[in-house]
Design a protein around this motif. Sequence first.
Motif, PDB file in Angstrom:
ATOM      1  N   PHE A   1       0.821  -1.212   0.000  1.00  0.00           N
ATOM      2  CA  PHE A   1       0.000   0.000   0.000  1.00  0.00           C
ATOM      3  C   PHE A   1       0.856   1.265   0.000  1.00  0.00           C
ATOM      4  O   PHE A   1       0.521   2.243  -0.666  1.00  0.00           O
ATOM      5  N   GLU A   2       1.937   1.255   0.748  1.00  0.00           N
ATOM      6  CA  GLU A   2       2.777   2.455   0.828  1.00  0.00           C
ATOM      7  C   GLU A   2       3.358   2.801  -0.539  1.00  0.00           C
ATOM      8  O   GLU A   2       3.380   3.976  -0.936  1.00  0.00           O
ATOM      9  N   SER A   3       3.793   1.784  -1.272  1.00  0.00           N
ATOM     10  CA  SER A   3       4.349   2.043  -2.608  1.00  0.00           C
ATOM     11  C   SER A   3       3.267   2.509  -3.573  1.00  0.00           C
ATOM     12  O   SER A   3       3.518   3.325  -4.465  1.00  0.00           O
ATOM     13  N   LYS A   4       2.039   2.011  -3.384  1.00  0.00           N
ATOM     14  CA  LYS A   4       0.919   2.458  -4.229  1.00  0.00           C
ATOM     15  C   LYS A   4       0.621   3.933  -3.971  1.00  0.00           C
ATOM     16  O   LYS A   4       0.400   4.715  -4.904  1.00  0.00           O
ATOM     17  N   VAL A   5       0.604   4.317  -2.695  1.00  0.00           N
ATOM     18  CA  VAL A   5       0.357   5.718  -2.339  1.00  0.00           C
ATOM     19  C   VAL A   5       1.464   6.599  -2.909  1.00  0.00           C
ATOM     20  O   VAL A   5       1.191   7.670  -3.472  1.00  0.00           O
ATOM     21  N   ASP A   6       2.697   6.158  -2.787  1.00  0.00           N
ATOM     22  CA  ASP A   6       3.828   6.921  -3.334  1.00  0.00           C
ATOM     23  C   ASP A   6       3.684   7.098  -4.848  1.00  0.00           C
ATOM     24  O   ASP A   6       4.010   8.168  -5.389  1.00  0.00           O
ATOM     25  N   LEU A   7       3.200   6.069  -5.525  1.00  0.00           N
ATOM     26  CA  LEU A   7       3.022   6.133  -6.973  1.00  0.00           C
ATOM     27  C   LEU A   7       1.975   7.174  -7.356  1.00  0.00           C
ATOM     28  O   LEU A   7       2.164   7.945  -8.307  1.00  0.00           O
TER      29      LEU A   7
END
Length: 298
Positions: free
Chosen positions: A103-109
């Motif tokens: 989820f964190e990488s998705k938010v960063d994207l």
Amino acid sequence: MFWAILFQIFLYVGIIVLVAYWLFPLHDNIEKYFQNKVVWITGASSGIGRELAKELARLSPSTRLILSARREGELQTLANELHLNADQCLVLPLDLELQYDCFESKVDLVIERFGRIDVLINNAGISQRSFIRDTAYTVDSRLMNINFLGTITLSKTVLQHFIERQKGHFVVVTSAAGYVGSPLRSTYAAAKHALHGFFDALRLEHVRDHIDVTIVCPGFVRTDISLNAFEGSGLKHGKMDPKTDKGTDPTKCAYDILCGISNREHEIYVGHMASVTIYLRRFFPRLLYHILLHTKST
């Protein structure tokens, strides 16, 4: 005398509401609120989520959309149907059950693409059609992981971004089942009850961070929710419930939800029988019990 006065009050209020609606069309509020906002919709490949994306693209063309669901092909088809280019839309596949560590990488994207997130609409979820005694633990676990834990974990990941910006809006699509448990939907109702508790707490904890929370409680809406619901074994139900088939048109439901979001409502009741069921539960619980006792659950 009392009834005459009451009638006049309702008459005057009705006239005021009609005049206000005529002078200030609700779609103007939608366009104004969502103008240039970045809106992330989960469960956007079908049902209410799909209609929310379509209505936002129609009513607020400046809104930039992140469309998430498990089925990337369906999301891409929707983006193409709405003629959304890469500057207006990000198709972002997401599995609430299995991808919580991503989820964190998705938010960063999302932030890398659009610079911010303004509104997160937590719409993804799955329903249930099985008696408690027939429901396997694995099904209970999956229902809670998808409908509750996945949703709050994604929201907690976005929360830090909202706190840093001192602005943001969480929207969570629960159900009338978040107030009223009924046969064949035990763990589904439990997950929806849990969402109410979590997001009510979040609203209170972060009011000083200027973070809004809107809880949406649909009743019967004409979607594929019963077709995709889990049976006790974990298989798809694969049948359309008669009440769902006769439910509110999902486009109207989406429009009503966007109106409520743009007005920053704490709760929105949409869809066939939602308001009636919730208010009966609140004020006449015994009566509702007897109604449900003699009503088919499908």
